[in-house]
Each structure stands twice: as C-alpha cells, then as structure tokens.
Design a protein around this motif. Sequence first.
Motif, PDB file in Angstrom:
ATOM      1  N   THR A 287       7.607  -2.768  -5.196  1.00 12.39           N
ATOM      2  CA  THR A 287       6.455  -1.928  -4.855  1.00 12.39           C
ATOM      3  C   THR A 287       6.462  -0.633  -5.664  1.00 12.39           C
ATOM      4  O   THR A 287       5.439  -0.192  -6.191  1.00 12.39           O
ATOM      5  CB  THR A 287       6.471  -1.582  -3.352  1.00 12.39           C
ATOM      6  OG1 THR A 287       6.532  -2.785  -2.598  1.00 12.39           O
ATOM      7  CG2 THR A 287       5.214  -0.799  -2.966  1.00 12.39           C
TER       8      THR A 287
ATOM      9  N   THR B 250       9.795   8.720 -12.783  1.00 21.40           N
ATOM     10  CA  THR B 250       8.610   9.097 -11.991  1.00 21.40           C
ATOM     11  C   THR B 250       8.442  10.609 -11.964  1.00 21.40           C
ATOM     12  O   THR B 250       7.324  11.127 -12.106  1.00 21.40           O
ATOM     13  CB  THR B 250       8.743   8.554 -10.554  1.00 21.40           C
ATOM     14  OG1 THR B 250       9.056   7.164 -10.597  1.00 21.40           O
ATOM     15  CG2 THR B 250       7.447   8.753  -9.783  1.00 21.40           C
TER      16      THR B 250
ATOM     17  N   LYS C 264       2.875   9.611  -7.470  1.00 15.76           N
ATOM     18  CA  LYS C 264       3.249  10.252  -6.194  1.00 15.76           C
ATOM     19  C   LYS C 264       3.606   9.210  -5.136  1.00 15.76           C
ATOM     20  O   LYS C 264       4.561   9.393  -4.372  1.00 15.76           O
ATOM     21  CB  LYS C 264       2.118  11.146  -5.696  1.00 15.76           C
ATOM     22  CG  LYS C 264       1.938  12.414  -6.503  1.00 15.76           C
ATOM     23  CD  LYS C 264       0.875  13.306  -5.881  1.00 15.76           C
ATOM     24  CE  LYS C 264       0.727  14.600  -6.683  1.00 15.76           C
ATOM     25  NZ  LYS C 264      -0.330  15.484  -6.095  1.00 15.76           N
ATOM     26  N   ASP C 265       2.825   8.118  -5.106  1.00 13.42           N
ATOM     27  CA  ASP C 265       3.131   7.041  -4.149  1.00 13.42           C
ATOM     28  C   ASP C 265       4.424   6.332  -4.543  1.00 13.42           C
ATOM     29  O   ASP C 265       5.243   5.975  -3.685  1.00 13.42           O
ATOM     30  CB  ASP C 265       1.978   6.047  -4.095  1.00 13.42           C
ATOM     31  CG  ASP C 265       0.685   6.697  -3.602  1.00 13.42           C
ATOM     32  OD1 ASP C 265       0.794   7.646  -2.791  1.00 13.42           O
ATOM     33  OD2 ASP C 265      -0.401   6.273  -4.019  1.00 13.42           O
ATOM     34  N   SER C 266       4.601   6.122  -5.833  1.00 12.79           N
ATOM     35  CA  SER C 266       5.817   5.453  -6.308  1.00 12.79           C
ATOM     36  C   SER C 266       7.059   6.279  -5.981  1.00 12.79           C
ATOM     37  O   SER C 266       8.109   5.724  -5.607  1.00 12.79           O
ATOM     38  CB  SER C 266       5.712   5.232  -7.815  1.00 12.79           C
ATOM     39  OG  SER C 266       6.888   4.649  -8.321  1.00 12.79           O
TER      40      SER C 266
ATOM     41  N   LEU D 273       3.514   0.424  -8.353  1.00 21.22           N
ATOM     42  CA  LEU D 273       2.785   1.692  -8.222  1.00 21.22           C
ATOM     43  C   LEU D 273       2.962   2.552  -9.464  1.00 21.22           C
ATOM     44  O   LEU D 273       2.036   3.247  -9.899  1.00 21.22           O
ATOM     45  CB  LEU D 273       3.263   2.446  -6.983  1.00 21.22           C
ATOM     46  CG  LEU D 273       2.843   1.845  -5.630  1.00 21.22           C
ATOM     47  CD1 LEU D 273       3.579   2.539  -4.486  1.00 21.22           C
ATOM     48  CD2 LEU D 273       1.339   1.973  -5.428  1.00 21.22           C
TER      49      LEU D 273
ATOM     50  N   ARG E 235       7.740   8.092  -3.484  1.00 23.11           N
ATOM     51  CA  ARG E 235       8.185   7.954  -2.083  1.00 23.11           C
ATOM     52  C   ARG E 235       9.207   6.824  -1.952  1.00 23.11           C
ATOM     53  O   ARG E 235      10.189   6.935  -1.227  1.00 23.11           O
ATOM     54  CB  ARG E 235       6.990   7.689  -1.179  1.00 23.11           C
ATOM     55  CG  ARG E 235       6.005   8.840  -1.095  1.00 23.11           C
ATOM     56  CD  ARG E 235       4.805   8.527  -0.211  1.00 23.11           C
ATOM     57  NE  ARG E 235       5.191   8.305   1.173  1.00 23.11           N
ATOM     58  CZ  ARG E 235       5.155   7.111   1.780  1.00 23.11           C
ATOM     59  NH1 ARG E 235       4.762   6.028   1.110  1.00 23.11           N
ATOM     60  NH2 ARG E 235       5.525   6.991   3.041  1.00 23.11           N
ATOM     61  N   TYR E 236       8.971   5.746  -2.678  1.00 23.11           N
ATOM     62  CA  TYR E 236       9.888   4.591  -2.611  1.00 23.11           C
ATOM     63  C   TYR E 236      11.202   4.890  -3.319  1.00 23.11           C
ATOM     64  O   TYR E 236      12.281   4.571  -2.812  1.00 23.11           O
ATOM     65  CB  TYR E 236       9.206   3.356  -3.222  1.00 23.11           C
ATOM     66  CG  TYR E 236       8.075   2.838  -2.359  1.00 23.11           C
ATOM     67  CD1 TYR E 236       8.297   1.869  -1.394  1.00 23.11           C
ATOM     68  CD2 TYR E 236       6.791   3.347  -2.514  1.00 23.11           C
ATOM     69  CE1 TYR E 236       7.268   1.396  -0.582  1.00 23.11           C
ATOM     70  CE2 TYR E 236       5.739   2.886  -1.721  1.00 23.11           C
ATOM     71  CZ  TYR E 236       5.986   1.921  -0.755  1.00 23.11           C
ATOM     72  OH  TYR E 236       4.975   1.480   0.043  1.00 23.11           O
TER      73      TYR E 236
ATOM     74  N   SER F  52       0.862  -1.192   0.000  1.00 22.17           N
ATOM     75  CA  SER F  52       0.000   0.000   0.000  1.00 22.17           C
ATOM     76  C   SER F  52       0.888   1.228   0.000  1.00 22.17           C
ATOM     77  O   SER F  52       2.104   1.145   0.118  1.00 22.17           O
ATOM     78  CB  SER F  52      -0.915   0.007   1.222  1.00 22.17           C
ATOM     79  OG  SER F  52      -0.159   0.250   2.397  1.00 22.17           O
ATOM     80  N   ASN F  53       0.283   2.406  -0.105  1.00 18.11           N
ATOM     81  CA  ASN F  53       1.038   3.648  -0.121  1.00 18.11           C
ATOM     82  C   ASN F  53       1.103   4.285   1.256  1.00 18.11           C
ATOM     83  O   ASN F  53       1.340   5.466   1.379  1.00 18.11           O
ATOM     84  CB  ASN F  53       0.427   4.640  -1.121  1.00 18.11           C
ATOM     85  CG  ASN F  53      -1.045   4.919  -0.795  1.00 18.11           C
ATOM     86  OD1 ASN F  53      -1.569   4.432   0.205  1.00 18.11           O
ATOM     87  ND2 ASN F  53      -1.670   5.688  -1.671  1.00 18.11           N
ATOM     88  N   THR F  54       0.850   3.467   2.286  1.00 17.36           N
ATOM     89  CA  THR F  54       0.839   4.021   3.651  1.00 17.36           C
ATOM     90  C   THR F  54       2.091   3.649   4.428  1.00 17.36           C
ATOM     91  O   THR F  54       2.183   3.894   5.614  1.00 17.36           O
ATOM     92  CB  THR F  54      -0.397   3.518   4.419  1.00 17.36           C
ATOM     93  OG1 THR F  54      -0.383   2.087   4.463  1.00 17.36           O
ATOM     94  CG2 THR F  54      -1.686   3.991   3.737  1.00 17.36           C
TER      95      THR F  54
ATOM     96  N   LYS G 125       0.270   5.458 -10.177  1.00 17.05           N
ATOM     97  CA  LYS G 125       0.235   6.130  -8.867  1.00 17.05           C
ATOM     98  C   LYS G 125       1.627   6.714  -8.621  1.00 17.05           C
ATOM     99  O   LYS G 125       2.396   6.236  -7.783  1.00 17.05           O
ATOM    100  CB  LYS G 125      -0.147   5.135  -7.771  1.00 17.05           C
ATOM    101  CG  LYS G 125      -1.566   4.592  -7.914  1.00 17.05           C
ATOM    102  CD  LYS G 125      -1.912   3.630  -6.780  1.00 17.05           C
ATOM    103  CE  LYS G 125      -3.348   3.118  -6.915  1.00 17.05           C
ATOM    104  NZ  LYS G 125      -3.703   2.194  -5.799  1.00 17.05           N
TER     105      LYS G 125
END
Length: 545
Positions: A41, A78, A52-54, A45, A56-57, A22-24, A50
């Motif tokens: 992950t 990204t 913005k979530d991707s 994403l 972060r990783y 998940s993105n949490t 997704k």
Amino acid sequence: MNKKRLLILFISLIVSIESIFSNTMTIEEMESTPESILFRTGIDLFKKKKYKDSLRYWRFLVVNNPNNAIYYFNYANTHFELKNYKAATHGYKKVKLLKSPLAPAANLFLSKTYIRLHKEKLAIKELRKLLGSSTPLGIRSEAKKILGGIDEKEKAKQAKERKMKLSAPLDFPLGLTFFKRQNYQLASIHLEKAAKSYKTAELFLVKGICYFKLGNIRMAKRDLARAIKITDDPDVRRNANALLVLMKKQKAEIKSGKKNLILSFDFSFNFNNSPFAVSTVDRDTKNSQAILYSEIGWKIISTKKYKLDFTYENSFEESLKTSDDRFVEHIGQLSFNTFVLGSSVDIVPKFIKQESGQDPYTEKVGAKLKVSKNFKSKNRVSLEYQNLKNKSLVKDSNYLNGVGEYYRFGIGRRGERFDLSLSLTHSKDRFEDEESNVLSNSGKGATGTLIIYPIEQVSLNTSINYLHKKYKRDPESGFIRVDKSISLTFGISYNMKNRVGVYLNTNLSFVDSNLDEGVDPQNISVSDEIFDFQETLAVGLTWSY
C-alpha cells in the motif's frame, strides 16, 4: 438464503480491501493488517505521488521494525519527495548504519539531500565514497555525474564572484575596511552606497551585521533576509539565520522584561596584615573583613542613540573581630549614555550616603561626566570629571562639609588575549567647618592595569598604582603632610557559564608620610616621617543576571 449471505460476505470483503488500499486506515487497522499489505500500500501510494498518505504507512512500519533497512529507505524517500530533507537524512543514515545492500543507494540519495540543504561539502564527502570499484556501476556513474555538476556550479560561482569583485564600486571595500575596524556607522554608509549598483549576499550580510551592532533591528532583518534569498552559500545562510534567531530571542527577552533588569552580587573575605609600621598603628596588626556588594537596577531607555539606566548599589563591610567596625555605603544613580561626533558620552548624577559603625556618617551629592572614543577598534582614550558635595551627618564633625572633585585621563588598547590601560588622575578636596577652618588636599596619581585572557573564562590581572597627596589645614598654620603611596595588585578570576564567577586577589601597598618639622596649631610635636606596609588577600564570589 445462501445467496443473501454470500452477497453480504462479498460486500464486506470489498469494503475491507478498499479500506486497506485507501488513505483512511487507522493505527488500529494497521496493527491488524499483515506487513506485506501495508508495504504494498505504501509503495502504491508513493507511485501515485500521494506522499503524505504513503508516509503514514512507512512511519508505522519503521516504528514497529526498527532494523528493517527497506522500510527506512522508503521512509526516507517519501520525506525527500515531501522536501522534509532533515528527516530524510535520518532515514538514509539509518540504512547505512544497518549495513544493508541498499547502503550505496542511501549514500547517493543522502548526497542529494545535502545538496538541497546547501551542504555541498558533506554531499561531496558522501559522493566520493561511491567512486570505488565495489559500488554498483549505475550508482557510481550517477555519483560522478553529480560531482561534475557540483564542480561546474562551483566554477561558475567563482567566475561570477570574480566578475562581481571586478565590478564592485569603491564603497564596498571601504565599507569592509570600516567594518573590520568596528566602525559600523561609517561601514553602513559606504555599504548602502555600494548596494545601489552592487548586490551580493556578502554585502547584505555585512550590512545586516552593521545595522544589528548599531541597534537598527528593522534594517538588519531586511538585509539579512536579502542575503539568504539571493545565495546558496551555506556559510552566509547559516550566519544570517543565526543572527535572525538571536534578534528574535532578544525581542522575546525585552517583551518579558528580563532584558531590562540589572542585578549583580559580589561577596568576599579580605584578610589584612601590617607586618611592620612606624606610626600610631601597632606593628604586626592583623584584621579581616567580610564585604557584600549588591547592585539592582532597570534599563529605562535602550535605543540606538540613547541609553538611560537607574541603579542602586549597596556596599556592606564589617570586621570579623568586632561588630562596631562597620561601614555601609548606599549609592543611587542615573546613567545617561549617548553618542556625539563618534564619541561615547556618559552623564551620571548620583547620591551617596555613608554609615560608619551604627550611625550615619556623610551624604554626597554630585555628578560624573565621561567622554570616551575608540580608534581602529582596539585603541581607546577617555576623559572623566567628577564633582561631589559632602555634608556631614555626625555631630561636632562639620569639618566633613565640603567639595571633592577629580579629573582623570586614560588610554587603553585591547587585543585578542589582553587589555592594557593607563590613567592619570588629579584630585582636589576642600573642607570647611563653621569657624571657617579649612582642610584641603590635592593629589596626583597614575595607574597601569594589564588583564590577560590565557584561556576561555579565565583572566589574570595585575595593576600598579602610585599616588602623591598633599594635605594642608590653612595658610597660617603651615601644617602640611605629604603622603606617597604605591600599591601592586595581582589577581585571577574564573567565570563559569552559569553567570557565577570566583576570584582571588592579593595587594601589597606601601605608604610613606612626611610631616613638617615643628608643631601643629595645638602646639603638639609631630614626628617628621611615618611609613606603613600592608598586605591584603581577597577571596570572592560573583553573580550577575
């Protein structure tokens, strides 16, 4: 019991897997998760768009693995999808720097990023690097395709510009001509007429600059924004954006009050020497002075058409030999400036108080009027008049009461590396004491000044001045003295970027005085010729706010 434990473990595992994908996931959770899972992950994403979530990783992975080209490549991709093109260029450049096998792909995407940033020249440079035989065939083919698209776009743009120029109204080239001459008022008038049927980025950019120069900030912002909106030309966009940033900065300075403050200082040492003289002054006389000049003021009104400033100036001169030889001058003045029929008009009422030694000396009240006009941006002409009424502050020195005035006509020309000015002056002074004794003088002079700017921040200056002055006491005495003086000045100054400047000036002056043969009103014999030669060296430091 065992079944219950197995059920709890199964639920915990499901929750853990769900939190990973998940993105949490928090930073703490990422730190305890294997890189392979974080990588997978981030990819998943990204595929699901997704971004913005991707991101972060990928941000976590590149921070903890600064030499991993795969992580940086995905980090840049990204950012590219999020239209964060500047951040994307950083990622692609890092992949190239690491000399990864992904470098050709990074080059290709870097060129696409430059195109999105309207930097076609840099994009072409990167694409040409991919045309070699060592580049993978697929990437090489894509590079050729993009280059062809850029060429077609450029040809279409040039054809459109040619068509637009052929259809341009006469007011457009007229406006550009006046713009080059720095006649922004006439340039804006013609460009406004042209804009009714001819709408190009170049027109709006030039029109915006004209309005900025004329102080019409609202119209300048409007036209600059139009120029940016309708063009992909990086030069036009860059110039328009730079001017918008400058206007924003100036607005902030005005709000803070900094823009309205006038403040400057000038401190110098003057070394004087008279190697020979035939007068009451002894030969080979040497003297030195310390001079401090300061100015403080406020810009009361500053608009497109009108400017009103108040300034107070103080000049303090003191001999380094004796404290009794001191001269202080205080000047308070209002400076009003406006434009009438294309000419600049300055009206400057002023009050002057002078002190000699430790005591007040004179007071002067009057005004100056100056009218000047520029022709073709380089040539200028000016006419100046000043009238001051003197009042003596010294007991038994009423001969200082009177009126002094002068007229000055000047012309000048400024080039890229020089500034030349010539002026003619005619002055009249008339003083009268309580017994109606009159002392008057009239003078005629000429001055030529040349300033050369050989390199940035450095200026060389030279000037020559000639003055012919005649003194007369009253019609009955026949006591007349004529002074002829000529002086030559050379100087060099260096202006630093922190508003500090240093200068060195040298002056050579020669005065020749002729007196009427005979006696003055007190029956004292006078010699018929006096001359004096003086050398002056000045070293100074300036600062302005």
